[in-house]
Design an enzyme around this catalytic site. Structure first.
Site, mmCIF file in Angstrom:
data_model
loop_
_atom_site.group_PDB
_atom_site.id
_atom_site.type_symbol
_atom_site.label_atom_id
_atom_site.label_comp_id
_atom_site.label_asym_id
_atom_site.label_seq_id
_atom_site.Cartn_x
_atom_site.Cartn_y
_atom_site.Cartn_z
ATOM 1 N N ARG A 167 1.253 -1.281 -0.055
ATOM 2 C CA ARG A 167 -0.462 -0.108 0.110
ATOM 3 C C ARG A 167 1.167 1.178 -0.575
ATOM 4 N NH1 ARG A 167 -2.661 -3.177 3.822
ATOM 5 N NH2 ARG A 167 -3.508 -5.029 2.598
ATOM 6 N N LYS A 249 -13.119 -16.675 1.848
ATOM 7 C CA LYS A 249 -13.743 -15.253 1.833
ATOM 8 C C LYS A 249 -12.356 -14.751 0.466
ATOM 9 C CE LYS A 249 -12.680 -11.336 5.559
ATOM 10 N NZ LYS A 249 -11.318 -10.705 4.248
ATOM 11 N N HIS A 273 -11.465 -7.523 0.333
ATOM 12 C CA HIS A 273 -10.060 -7.324 1.754
ATOM 13 C C HIS A 273 -10.603 -5.810 2.118
ATOM 14 C CE1 HIS A 273 -7.870 -9.397 3.590
ATOM 15 N NE2 HIS A 273 -6.602 -8.440 4.083
ATOM 16 N N ARG A 308 -20.949 0.788 6.601
ATOM 17 C CA ARG A 308 -21.470 1.744 7.669
ATOM 18 C C ARG A 308 -22.409 1.728 8.253
ATOM 19 N NH1 ARG A 308 -17.427 0.415 6.756
ATOM 20 N NH2 ARG A 308 -15.342 1.027 5.709
ATOM 21 N N GLY A 327 -15.765 -4.245 9.058
ATOM 22 C CA GLY A 327 -14.242 -4.238 9.607
ATOM 23 C C GLY A 327 -14.106 -2.733 10.540
HETATM 24 C C1 FMN Z 1 -7.064 -2.652 9.212
HETATM 25 C C2 FMN Z 1 -7.529 -3.813 8.832
HETATM 26 C C3 FMN Z 1 -6.827 -5.205 8.468
HETATM 27 C C4 FMN Z 1 -7.224 -6.356 8.135
HETATM 28 N N1 FMN Z 1 -6.554 -7.033 8.421
HETATM 29 C C5 FMN Z 1 -7.236 -9.118 7.353
HETATM 30 C C6 FMN Z 1 -6.620 -9.898 8.296
HETATM 31 O O1 FMN Z 1 -5.823 -9.934 9.181
HETATM 32 N N2 FMN Z 1 -7.352 -10.670 7.143
HETATM 33 C C7 FMN Z 1 -8.464 -10.506 6.636
HETATM 34 O O2 FMN Z 1 -8.402 -11.491 5.926
HETATM 35 N N3 FMN Z 1 -8.689 -9.635 6.093
HETATM 36 C C8 FMN Z 1 -8.327 -8.719 6.667
HETATM 37 N N4 FMN Z 1 -9.073 -7.343 6.083
HETATM 38 C C9 FMN Z 1 -10.051 -7.137 5.688
HETATM 39 C C10 FMN Z 1 -11.284 -7.356 6.520
HETATM 40 O O3 FMN Z 1 -11.229 -8.914 6.869
HETATM 41 C C11 FMN Z 1 -12.617 -7.147 5.452
HETATM 42 O O4 FMN Z 1 -12.643 -7.458 4.607
HETATM 43 C C12 FMN Z 1 -12.356 -5.502 5.476
HETATM 44 O O5 FMN Z 1 -12.214 -4.591 6.526
HETATM 45 C C13 FMN Z 1 -13.474 -5.604 4.819
HETATM 46 O O6 FMN Z 1 -14.179 -3.778 4.812
HETATM 47 P P1 FMN Z 1 -14.991 -2.914 5.708
HETATM 48 O O7 FMN Z 1 -13.151 -2.266 6.712
HETATM 49 O O8 FMN Z 1 -15.810 -1.145 4.569
HETATM 50 O O9 FMN Z 1 -15.605 -3.049 6.379
HETATM 51 C C14 FMN Z 1 -8.409 -6.384 7.096
HETATM 52 C C15 FMN Z 1 -8.782 -4.960 6.784
HETATM 53 C C16 FMN Z 1 -8.309 -3.770 7.582
HETATM 54 C C17 FMN Z 1 -9.580 -2.291 7.684
#
Ligand code: FMN
Length: 387
Positions: A167, A249, A273, A308, A327
């Site tokens: 990123r 997922k 993700h 949200r 998330g």
């Molecule tokens: C800070 C952060 C860390 C994340 N770490 C993981 C992870 O370790 N494993 C994973 O499968 N998804 C991870 N994700 C993705 C989340 O599981 C999820 O798919 C995503 O946050 C959903 O979108 P939203 O943040 O808009 O709700 C992460 C997302 C964020 C924001």
């Protein structure tokens, strides 16, 4: 900030932004590339108009449902997110306790700062475990045995992260993977003393723990630095080993669903993700209908990305999702106020779901159907702008 003064997820986001160094906030808030997908996740929800049902008595609205056999108080689960320990020292244990209080499921991330055995000690309800497969099969087998022995029943395998995340925002902020301490990060920490004190010494419910930050860093690095492609062969192997429900997922295409079902997958999370991996893929709510259609009831379909509002939950369920996951919303809550901040996030979202269901005329989750939404509008129309 007093948490009762946060009235929406966006309020919690602003509070989190104030409390954290910019580089850390961006790790949570940001997305990949030009952040197109990150934006689309939100914009696509906004394009879907709601069509409320009239003449319904909504004095009693029931938000409970079941997801892969787990009873939940609402169709909203907590997505696996690494970096909880960077938001607040309450970390994953605090999130697990808050999820239990709210009566919903927390998917503990493979990149958690604490070991799965430790996180589950704080649970009062079901937790799922999210797995990042490593190239070393023996290591995977050992981890799965530990996770199962610890009491996790549902395994959620993330399949959209074949390579280490990249990123630009984080790179510009001087945050690399693995994170290396630098004078710049140290200065940012000094400018945010409340966050730094909590990060270094722990002020959360767990009490002071001088080694927690370092342990979190090691556990995370161990999980995330050795990820690998997940192929059908791995899923077959996992299916043979894992006795409970198996969830994949990171699915965005309908045509792959039949194979997944044949491999014995019980649940599918339509996910990009949170716009953090491949920029340019569609919003999850746009990909949802084809996955639901292909699953044809043979696997439960969940969605995450950009949820949200309670009205987003209603939209996703109307399009066939069994439930959604969030998330960033609870990560913002955690950053804004530790474990009580996660409580506040879930309270706000639960109340919004109740309000949205009441106002669209759905007395139960079952009554949320396709008739409650109209055809997605063009972006310009949805924004009320001409052309
Ligand atoms: C800070 C952060 C860390 C994340 N770490 C993981 C992870 O370790 N494993 C994973 O499968 N998804 C991870 N994700 C993705 C989340 O599981 C999820 O798919 C995503 O946050 C959903 O979108 P939203 O943040 O808009 O709700 C992460 C997302 C964020 C924001």
């Amino acid at each position: 900030m007093r948490l009762t003064r946060a009235h929406s997820v966006e309020d919690l986001r602003r509070a989190a932004r104030r409390r954290m160094p910019k580089a850390v906030f961006d790790v949570v808030d940001g997305g990949a590339g030009d952040e197109q997908t990150l934006r689309w996740n939100r914009e696509s929800f906004a394009r879907i108009p709601l069509r409320p049902r009239a003449l319904v008595d909504v004095r009693h609205v029931d938000t409970t449902t079941t997801v892969l056999g787990d009873e939940v108080s609402m169709p909203l689960l907590l997505a696996p997110c690494s970096f909880a320990r960077m938001c607040h020292s309450d970390a994953e244990a605090g999130v697990a306790r808050a999820a239990g209080r709210a009566g919903t499921v927390y998917v503990v991330p493979g990149g958690a700062g604490e070991r799965p055995e430790v996180v589950i000690r704080s649970a009062t309800g079901p937790l799922w475990y999210q797995l990042y497969l490593k190239p070393d099969r023996a290591a995977n087998a050992e981890l799965l045995d530990r996770v199962e022995a610890a009491g996790y029943r549902t395994l959620c395998v993330t399949i959209d992260t074949a390579i280490k995340p990249y990123r630009e925002k984080d790179l510009r902020n001087g945050v690399t993977l693995p994170v290396t301490p630098s004078p710049r990060l140290a200065l940012a920490g000094l400018a945010h003393p409340l966050w730094s004190r909590d990060f270094l010494f722990g002020t959360g419910g767990a009490g002071p723990d001088l080694f927690a930050a370092r342990r979190a860093y090691r556990n995370f690095t161990d999980a995330i630095m050795h990820i690998q492609s997940v192929t059908a062969e791995e899923i077959r192997w996992l299916r043979d080993r894992w006795p409970g429900p198996l969830v994949l997922k990171g699915v965005l295409r309908g045509e792959e669903v039949a194979e997944m079902v044949e491999l014995g997958v019980d649940g599918i999370v339509v996910s990009n993700h949170g716009g953090r991996n491949l920029d340019g893929v569609p919003a999850t709510v746009d990909a949802l209908p084809e996955v639901v259609e292909a699953a044809a009831g043979r696997a439960e379909v969940l969605l995450d990305g950009g949820v949200r509002r309670g009205t987003d939950v209603v939209r996703a369920l109307a399009l066939g999702a069994k439930a959604v996951l969030v998330g960033r919303p609870y990560m913002f809550g955690l950053a804004a106020g530790g474990e009580p901040g996660v409580d506040r996030t879930l309270e706000l979202l639960h109340n919004e779901i109740i309000r949205a269901m009441s106002l669209v005329g759905a007395r139960s989750v079952k009554e949320i159907d396709r008739s409650l939404i109209g055809a997605p509008q063009l972006l310009a129309d949805a924004r009320g702008g001409a052309t």
